[in-house]
Scaffold this motif. Structure first.
Motif, PDB file in Angstrom:
ATOM      1  N   PHE A 189       0.759  -1.155   0.093  1.00  0.00           N
ATOM      2  CA  PHE A 189       0.091  -0.014  -0.042  1.00  0.00           C
ATOM      3  C   PHE A 189       0.922   1.213  -0.029  1.00  0.00           C
ATOM      4  N   HIS A 190       1.532   1.331  -1.176  1.00  0.00           N
ATOM      5  CA  HIS A 190       2.654   2.377  -0.816  1.00  0.00           C
ATOM      6  C   HIS A 190       2.021   3.727  -1.559  1.00  0.00           C
ATOM      7  N   GLU A 191       2.741   4.717  -1.330  1.00  0.00           N
ATOM      8  CA  GLU A 191       2.307   6.115  -1.765  1.00  0.00           C
ATOM      9  C   GLU A 191       0.927   6.748  -1.231  1.00  0.00           C
ATOM     10  N   HIS A 192       0.509   5.971  -0.077  1.00  0.00           N
ATOM     11  CA  HIS A 192      -0.927   6.092   0.321  1.00  0.00           C
ATOM     12  C   HIS A 192      -1.117   7.637   0.641  1.00  0.00           C
ATOM     13  N   ASN A 193      -0.235   8.480   0.653  1.00  0.00           N
ATOM     14  CA  ASN A 193      -0.580  10.084   0.925  1.00  0.00           C
ATOM     15  C   ASN A 193      -0.861  10.667  -0.606  1.00  0.00           C
ATOM     16  N   GLY A 194      -0.620   9.846  -1.451  1.00  0.00           N
ATOM     17  CA  GLY A 194      -0.970  10.445  -2.888  1.00  0.00           C
ATOM     18  C   GLY A 194      -2.505  10.047  -3.158  1.00  0.00           C
ATOM     19  N   ASP A 195      -3.023  10.796  -4.435  1.00  0.00           N
ATOM     20  CA  ASP A 195      -4.225  10.660  -4.316  1.00  0.00           C
ATOM     21  C   ASP A 195      -4.629   9.917  -5.898  1.00  0.00           C
ATOM     22  N   TRP A 196      -3.530   8.863  -5.938  1.00  0.00           N
ATOM     23  CA  TRP A 196      -3.762   8.068  -7.372  1.00  0.00           C
ATOM     24  C   TRP A 196      -4.162   6.587  -7.267  1.00  0.00           C
ATOM     25  N   PHE A 197      -3.837   5.934  -6.123  1.00  0.00           N
ATOM     26  CA  PHE A 197      -4.368   4.448  -5.865  1.00  0.00           C
ATOM     27  C   PHE A 197      -5.638   4.390  -4.854  1.00  0.00           C
ATOM     28  N   TRP A 198      -6.476   3.445  -4.969  1.00  0.00           N
ATOM     29  CA  TRP A 198      -7.802   3.192  -4.215  1.00  0.00           C
ATOM     30  C   TRP A 198      -7.440   3.376  -2.439  1.00  0.00           C
ATOM     31  N   TRP A 199      -6.017   2.903  -2.213  1.00  0.00           N
ATOM     32  CA  TRP A 199      -5.994   3.015  -0.815  1.00  0.00           C
ATOM     33  C   TRP A 199      -5.318   4.491  -0.293  1.00  0.00           C
ATOM     34  N   GLY A 200      -5.297   5.467  -1.526  1.00  0.00           N
ATOM     35  CA  GLY A 200      -4.868   6.569  -1.022  1.00  0.00           C
ATOM     36  C   GLY A 200      -5.742   7.842  -0.578  1.00  0.00           C
ATOM     37  N   LYS A 201      -4.769   8.808  -0.314  1.00  0.00           N
ATOM     38  CA  LYS A 201      -5.814   9.851   0.377  1.00  0.00           C
ATOM     39  C   LYS A 201      -6.710  10.667  -0.622  1.00  0.00           C
ATOM     40  N   GLY A 202      -7.886  11.097  -0.109  1.00  0.00           N
ATOM     41  CA  GLY A 202      -8.953  11.372  -0.911  1.00  0.00           C
ATOM     42  C   GLY A 202      -9.989  10.432  -1.216  1.00  0.00           C
ATOM     43  N   VAL A 203      -9.760   9.369  -1.453  1.00  0.00           N
ATOM     44  CA  VAL A 203     -10.454   7.843  -1.541  1.00  0.00           C
ATOM     45  C   VAL A 203     -10.494   7.159  -0.091  1.00  0.00           C
ATOM     46  N   THR A 204      -9.525   7.374   0.667  1.00  0.00           N
ATOM     47  CA  THR A 204      -9.498   6.307   1.890  1.00  0.00           C
ATOM     48  C   THR A 204      -9.268   7.387   2.807  1.00  0.00           C
ATOM     49  N   GLU A 205     -10.026   7.002   4.131  1.00  0.00           N
ATOM     50  CA  GLU A 205      -9.766   7.796   5.434  1.00  0.00           C
ATOM     51  C   GLU A 205      -8.471   7.316   5.893  1.00  0.00           C
ATOM     52  N   GLU A 206      -7.688   8.225   6.748  1.00  0.00           N
ATOM     53  CA  GLU A 206      -6.645   7.887   7.367  1.00  0.00           C
ATOM     54  C   GLU A 206      -6.593   6.798   8.297  1.00  0.00           C
ATOM     55  N   ALA A 207      -7.664   6.979   9.135  1.00  0.00           N
ATOM     56  CA  ALA A 207      -7.933   5.740   9.845  1.00  0.00           C
ATOM     57  C   ALA A 207      -8.063   4.556   9.577  1.00  0.00           C
ATOM     58  N   ASP A 208      -8.709   4.248   8.354  1.00  0.00           N
ATOM     59  CA  ASP A 208      -9.038   3.248   7.719  1.00  0.00           C
ATOM     60  C   ASP A 208      -7.761   2.405   7.002  1.00  0.00           C
ATOM     61  N   TYR A 209      -6.944   3.515   6.626  1.00  0.00           N
ATOM     62  CA  TYR A 209      -5.886   3.257   5.970  1.00  0.00           C
ATOM     63  C   TYR A 209      -4.827   2.703   7.055  1.00  0.00           C
ATOM     64  N   ILE A 210      -4.869   3.156   8.137  1.00  0.00           N
ATOM     65  CA  ILE A 210      -4.124   2.367   9.416  1.00  0.00           C
ATOM     66  C   ILE A 210      -4.528   1.114   9.615  1.00  0.00           C
ATOM     67  N   THR A 211      -5.718   1.070   9.724  1.00  0.00           N
ATOM     68  CA  THR A 211      -6.404  -0.190  10.008  1.00  0.00           C
ATOM     69  C   THR A 211      -6.012  -1.143   9.154  1.00  0.00           C
ATOM     70  N   LEU A 212      -5.978  -1.209   7.835  1.00  0.00           N
ATOM     71  CA  LEU A 212      -5.896  -1.983   6.723  1.00  0.00           C
ATOM     72  C   LEU A 212      -4.225  -2.516   6.989  1.00  0.00           C
ATOM     73  N   TRP A 213      -3.496  -1.441   7.053  1.00  0.00           N
ATOM     74  CA  TRP A 213      -2.066  -1.859   7.194  1.00  0.00           C
ATOM     75  C   TRP A 213      -1.844  -2.721   8.293  1.00  0.00           C
ATOM     76  N   ARG A 214      -2.466  -2.271   9.571  1.00  0.00           N
ATOM     77  CA  ARG A 214      -2.230  -3.129  10.831  1.00  0.00           C
ATOM     78  C   ARG A 214      -2.853  -4.549  10.589  1.00  0.00           C
ATOM     79  N   PHE A 215      -3.951  -4.704   9.773  1.00  0.00           N
ATOM     80  CA  PHE A 215      -4.875  -5.979   9.989  1.00  0.00           C
ATOM     81  C   PHE A 215      -3.900  -6.472   8.782  1.00  0.00           C
ATOM     82  N   THR A 216      -3.387  -6.083   7.923  1.00  0.00           N
ATOM     83  CA  THR A 216      -2.603  -7.031   7.006  1.00  0.00           C
ATOM     84  C   THR A 216      -1.265  -7.587   7.528  1.00  0.00           C
ATOM     85  N   ILE A 217      -0.406  -6.715   8.215  1.00  0.00           N
ATOM     86  CA  ILE A 217       0.779  -7.061   8.841  1.00  0.00           C
ATOM     87  C   ILE A 217       0.478  -8.222   9.897  1.00  0.00           C
ATOM     88  N   ASP A 218      -0.710  -7.923  10.765  1.00  0.00           N
ATOM     89  CA  ASP A 218      -1.085  -9.002  11.860  1.00  0.00           C
ATOM     90  C   ASP A 218      -1.556 -10.386  11.101  1.00  0.00           C
TER      91      ASP A 218
END
Ligand code: BMA
Length: 390
Positions: A189-218
């Motif tokens: 989920f790289h470049e998440h602060n950019g607005d070009w990927f579905w996991w990026g800023k503008g499409v995804t809320e910051e808290a949801d991105y963090i949850t996605l990252w943590r869930f993935t790693i766990d």
């Protein structure tokens, strides 16, 4: 924050001169405390490298080059500089759809062999993932909300699980000569602060991105028992405020327990065509970005890396020494970046009209300058690497 970053990094610099600190580093662990011996060794060796050498990386290096496709032994980097790169980058986009090739036509079966080949020679492997949109059938660039919908408890959560299961199957197949799992620097989920990927800023809320990252790693760590991964976090410089770099760096940061490598994708300050500031300002912005990146990594006890960079098409033939090396050699902090990774050399025939390459290919006017860069003591290619796995 600044005081903290400064004071802790000062302690680190002083400490790093003493034998005690060497012992300290050797006892350090990546976020996965059950990491395999080779993965722990890679983590420690990356840390030790900081300040002594900067590894050079290239995406898809063994798979194809500007004018060839899947020819054993070939590498544009080797043909331009005399050595394979120290870091090999690969991308798993389309694996999750059970396709046989990735989004850039690299066959997964071959990719596995090239990963093994690079590792056997002592190289370091990093994997990114241009994951397709889990709901729309679109690709990574489909800017339709998805992250919220695939989190635990949500309707499409099984999509994420299925994708991660495919990933685990692939990773489990990567074994060295003695049957050991090959250590991988995974950069999801790289470049998440950019607005070009579905996991990026503008499409995804910051808290949801963090949850996605943590869930993935766990999930990969605890459920799939993958113990050969180090995790790289990599926002994109173009969407960061250079005057407030440290604060903007932490947009979406999942926490110290979830990151091993403090990465940055920075094409922006190194000649990106959309950046219209003066060359002088670009240079000082580049230096500032890397200086602060290293300070952040120091303050957290983590590894700093320029996880993506390059000048598309290398129209500045002296880019390697005059832009990349000059910036990285600027000060005691910039020199401590552990690796720089350049993006792929798209095959000209397959890619079509416009050149799309980031490493020199041997007949390009920038090749002699890349060789000069490679000859600088601080930049490490594969044939100059210490054993990274012991
Ligand atoms: C982008 C471009 C695309 C490619 C993608 C994934 O930066 O290089 O052509 O498909 O990365 O590798």
């Amino acid at each position: 924050m600044f005081y903290k970053v400064f004071s802790i990094s000062l302690i680190f610099v002083i400490a790093s001169c003493t034998p005690e600190s060497q012992i300290l580093v050797e006892n350090e662990l990546p976020i996965n405390k059950n990491a395999t011996e080779e993965t722990k060794a890679l983590y420690i060796n990356l840390k030790k490298l900081s300040g002594t050498g900067v590894m050079f990386g290239h995406q898809d290096d063994l798979a194809y080059g500007y004018s060839w496709w899947a020819e054993p032994g070939r590498s544009d980097v080797k043909e331009s500089t005399g050595s394979y790169p120290a870091i090999y980058g690969w991308d798993l986009g389309d694996l999750e759809l059970k396709k046989t090739s990735n989004l850039d036509d690299v066959e997964f079966h071959n990719m596995k062999n090239w990963i093994k080949e690079g590792y056997d020679r002592g190289g370091v492997i990093t994997i990114s993932w241009h994951m397709n949109h889990p709901i729309t059938q679109g690709n990574s660039w489909d800017k339709v909300s998805a992250v919220k919908e695939i989190l635990p408890g949500q309707l499409n959560h099984n999509k994420l699980i299925n994708y991660l299961d495919e990933f685990a199957l692939f990773i489990n197949d990567l074994k060295g000569k003695n049957g050991e799992q090959i250590p991988i620097i995974f950069r999801p989920f790289h470049e998440h602060n950019g607005d070009w990927f579905w996991w990026g800023k503008g499409v995804t809320e910051e808290a949801d991105y963090i949850t996605l990252w943590r869930f993935t790693i766990d999930y990969l760590k605890d459920q799939k028992k993958l113990n050969n991964l180090l995790y790289a976090y990599s926002p994109d410089r173009s969407r960061m405020n250079i005057n407030n770099f440290t604060e903007s760096y932490f947009y979406g940061y999942p926490g110290d327990e979830y990151v091993d490598i403090i990465g940055l994708d920075n094409y922006w300050d190194l000649g990106h065509p959309n950046n219209t500031t003066s060359d002088k300002d670009k240079k000082s912005d580049f230096i500032k970005s890397i200086t602060e990146l290293v300070q952040i990594a120091d303050s957290l006890g983590k590894i700093p890396a320029l996880t993506e960079t390059g000048l598309d098409g290398l129209h500045n033939f002296k880019w390697w020494t005059e832009i990349l090396a000059e910036g990285l050699l600027e000060n005691l902090h910039t020199k401590r970046i552990v690796y720089v990774h350049t993006w792929r050399n798209a095959n000209a025939e397959k890619y079509g009209s416009k050149d799309h390459f980031f490493a020199s290919h041997p007949n390009h006017a920038s090749a002699s300058n890349m060789k000069k860069f490679r000859d600088m003591e601080i930049f490490l290619f594969e044939d100059e690497l210490p054993d990274m796995y012991k």
